[in-house]
Design an enzyme around this catalytic site. Structure first.
Site, PDB file in Angstrom:
ATOM      1  N   CYS A  58       0.806  -1.203   0.000  1.00 43.43           N
ATOM      2  CA  CYS A  58       0.000   0.000   0.000  1.00 43.43           C
ATOM      3  C   CYS A  58       0.845   1.260   0.000  1.00 43.43           C
ATOM      4  O   CYS A  58       2.060   1.202   0.022  1.00 43.43           O
ATOM      5  CB  CYS A  58      -0.849   0.016   1.260  1.00 43.43           C
ATOM      6  N   ARG A  95      -4.784   1.127  -0.926  1.00 46.48           N
ATOM      7  CA  ARG A  95      -4.537  -0.293  -0.729  1.00 46.48           C
ATOM      8  C   ARG A  95      -4.392  -1.078  -2.024  1.00 46.48           C
ATOM      9  O   ARG A  95      -5.141  -0.889  -2.972  1.00 46.48           O
ATOM     10  CB  ARG A  95      -5.703  -0.895   0.065  1.00 46.48           C
TER      11      ARG A  95
END
Lengths: 617, 83
Positions: free
Chosen positions: A2, A50
């Site tokens: 991420c 993400r």
């Protein structure tokens, strides 16, 4: 995997800056293409982008832990992988924690609640973490021990801005885009000072460091450093222990809910990882391992050996793939791919600073990762084995080992990695790179741990290994991180496991060189896994193109720069020297270290334009 | 294989150092250290790698610290065992 960002301001009221926090978060879209999340509460804002790898549904971030459903205890934004999260989860359950998801993210959050900042030393993995502790009203930033995942921060009058990459911080107008002498020296010279970021006022969280920020200011502490410890195992025991560790590490790092592959160069390091991965996948009934390599169109026929690269990768890659039984794909690139403007722009957008030291290995790695990403979301890669086991030539040349500078910056290797040959003499004088390098080297030397009573050889080689593991490897890890995250690929690096690093760092040099070739210990630990051709192969770095067409493309881009009177790099260049370089006829083989000055001049021009950088030198 | 001559060695080093002015292969340079001649370790290692391939010999990794001048390198090359 991420991208993270965040902001702490003791005066509070960050809810009013919602849109700005969103802009900061959005800069991390490349690192995390799948989802976006923000959490803002008074003095703190956390952002998260993400790339879903584990518990695709449950691992959403920022993740908040509360008590009785109302009082917030802590909020987390986390980038990385924790490879021992299953064991930690069991331990935390025994401590009375209950879990809502199957994600490693929740384990990290609960581990912090259980152990406070001591939680970091329990994590095995690669990570950059931002935690808001609502109980103590402090922001906690944590980075993994080897610096696999990046984490930058920028102190402000009211607190701090942070982000995986500089761009998240630069999206906030409180951060200035100024670069001073120190910053430019860091960008241009391969000293890679831990904690240094190129932009003035910006820092990196040092690998193994915890940075706490509260209303009283910024507090830094280390939870891990590379320490000297006695090594009492025999050679045979050492070989056995390294093998045992590698098997455990590779098995852990293959855990994923999305497709996994390995990056294969046909060298000892990536071949060992690939062979071990094949064993694990077979044992777990997950089929053959998928492996990927990179090469340049036509390079096998026209390959010209030099002191650094003795043979092309392809035949060795084929040997290993056949020996282990991998599904192999070779990604073939050509000079047009490497020099395409959109590729150059993407590389720079990923780095935020001029991509130095590695020439065409920046765009080629980007293109390799982009191709791999079409098939896989996670890849295992061999970074750090050369630093740990002593693979580079500068571990073996007495002049480099005993040089009064970083072993990779003696005159010849400094030219290999160099990009300053076309800079104007006046600028070079102002920068005083030799002076800067000497200061950083003296600081680095003062950090090197030693063991009372160790031999002169072990003391010298410990120094070389320490410098490689705390400085040189970071340039590779940064390149790997930025180029992979720019395409949403997570690259895992088994040789960076801290247990292996601690063990091999302390293994005597004799045990690392007993078979008369570099990396003896690793070779012995992998001997039964690999074909003879790979066991005997001399260390060869990641490939660089030798195509004069690539150099011609760089020259053509430089001609365009020269034709633009407003090109920002022009005042920084030695025009006479540049003219000489451009007038030379192209040789049949273009070597990367003959192009370094041209590459850097072009990157500087793109960077100064695209990032609106003010140089303050 | 015939012994490597000073002229051949300097020509090879110049070729590996071709962005600098070439060194003249006179007897005066025989005992000059490489850095005084303007050859850095990368130039030297590239020349050695070419010599190893062309002559089928193998020189130790320590060669650049053992043979600091053209005379010393000539001696090492001309007495090196086959790889």
């Amino acid at each position: 995997m991420c991208g993270i960002t965040g902001w702490y301001d003791r005066d509070g009221g960050l809810e009013r800056s919602h849109e700005l926090v969103r802009q900061m978060t959005r800069t991390m879209e490349c690192r995390g293409p799948d989802e976006e999340g923000m959490w803002i509460s008074g003095p703190v804002a956390l952002g998260h982008r993400r790339l879903s790898i584990i518990d695709l549904e449950g691992g959403k971030q920022p993740m908040v832990a509360d008590q009785d459903g109302d009082r917030t205890l802590a909020a987390l934004t986390f980038c990385g992988e924790v490879y021992n999260y299953r064991e930690l989860r069991t331990e935390l359950v025994a401590h009375g924690h209950s879990f809502r998801t199957d994600s490693d993210t929740e384990v990290v959050l609960r581990a912090y609640l259980q152990w406070g900042t001591d939680f970091a030393s329990r994590l095995n993995g690669m990570f950059a973490i931002g935690i808001w502790d609502a109980r103590s009203q402090e922001l906690v930033l944590v980075r993994d021990r080897m610096g696999v995942k990046p984490l930058h921060y920028y102190p402000t009058p009211g607190g701090v801005l942070f982000g995986s990459e500089p761009k998240a911080i630069l999206a906030n107008p409180q951060a200035r885009r100024t670069v001073d002498r120190v910053g430019l020296c860091e960008a241009l010279d391969m000293v890679k000072t831990p904690g240094a970021a190129v932009f003035s006022g910006m820092h990196e969280v040092i690998p193994g460091e915890i940075v706490r920020v509260d209303a009283n200011g910024i507090h830094r502490s280390r939870y891990w450093t590379l320490e000297a410890a006695p090594h009492t195992d025999t050679r045979e025991q050492s070989i056995g222990h390294v093998r045992e560790l590698l098997e455990d590490i590779v098995a852990r790092q293959l855990i994923s809910d999305v497709p996994v592959c390995t990056l294969l160069s046909g060298g000892l390091d990536s071949s060992t990882i690939t062979a071990l991965a094949a064993q694990v996948l077979e044992r777990e009934g997950r089929g053959r391992v998928n492996s990927f390599s990179v090469d340049f169109r036509g390079s096998v026929d026209s390959f010209e050996p030099d002191a650094v690269r003795g043979a092309p990768d392809a035949p060795f890659v084929r040997d290993l793939s056949a020996h282990v039984g991998t599904n192999h794909q070779e990604i073939l690139l050509d000079s047009a791919d490497l020099s395409r403007p959109e590729v150059r722009a993407a590389v720079l957008r990923a780095t935020d600073v001029p991509p130095a030291f590695w020439g065409d290995m920046w765009p080629s790695l980007y293109l390799l990762f982009r191709a791999v990403r079409r098939h896989s979301t996670v890849a295992l890669s061999g970074e750090s084995a050369d630093e740990l086991f002593g693979g580079y030539l500068w571990f073996h040349r007495p002049e480099a080992v005993d040089a009064d500078t970083f072993p990779w910056l003696t005159s010849g290797s400094a030219r290999y990695f160099g990009g300053t040959s076309l800079l104007d003499g006046g600028l070079r004088e102002k920068l005083d790179i030799p002076g800067y390098r000497a200061e950083r080297y003296a600081e680095a030397l003062a950090e090197v741990p030693s063991l009372p009573g160790e031999s002169d050889t072990d003391r010298r080689m410990r120094k070389v290994t320490y410098l490689n593991l705390t400085r040189f490897v970071q340039t590779l890890l940064d390149r790997k991180d930025r180029m992979s995250m720019a395409v949403g690929l997570e690259v895992r690096v088994p040789f960076c496991d801290h247990r292996l690093v601690e063990y091999v760092f302390n293994t005597p040099w004799e045990t690392k060189t007993f078979d008369g070739q570099e990396k003896s210990l690793l070779r012995a630990a992998a001997r039964d896994l690999l074909p003879a051709s790979i066991l005997e192969r001399k260390k060869t770095p990641y490939p660089a193109t030798q195509d004069p067409g690539y150099e011609a493309a760089l020259r053509a881009e430089m001609a365009q720069v020269l034709a633009d009177p407003n090109a920002p790099v022009l005042p920084l260049l030695d025009r006479a020297r540049l003219g000489k370089v451009l007038d030379r006829s192209l040789s049949a083989t273009s070597l990367p270290y003959s192009r370094g000055g041209l590459e850097m001049a072009l990157w500087l021009n793109r960077w100064l334009s695209a990032y609106d950088v003010t140089l303050d030198i | 294989m015939a012994n490597l001559t000073l002229a051949e060695l300097i020509e090879l080093l110049n070729e590996c150092n071709d962005w600098e002015d070439p060194v003249e292969p006179t007897e005066d340079v025989l005992d000059e250290p490489y850095d005084a001649l303007g050859y850095d370790s990368l130039t030297l290692l590239n020349a050695i790698s070419k010599l190893e391939r062309a002559r089928g010999i193998e020189l130790p990794a320590t060669i650049t610290s053992e043979a600091k001048t053209p005379r010393e390198l000539l001696a090492a090359v001309n007495s090196a065992p086959a790889a």
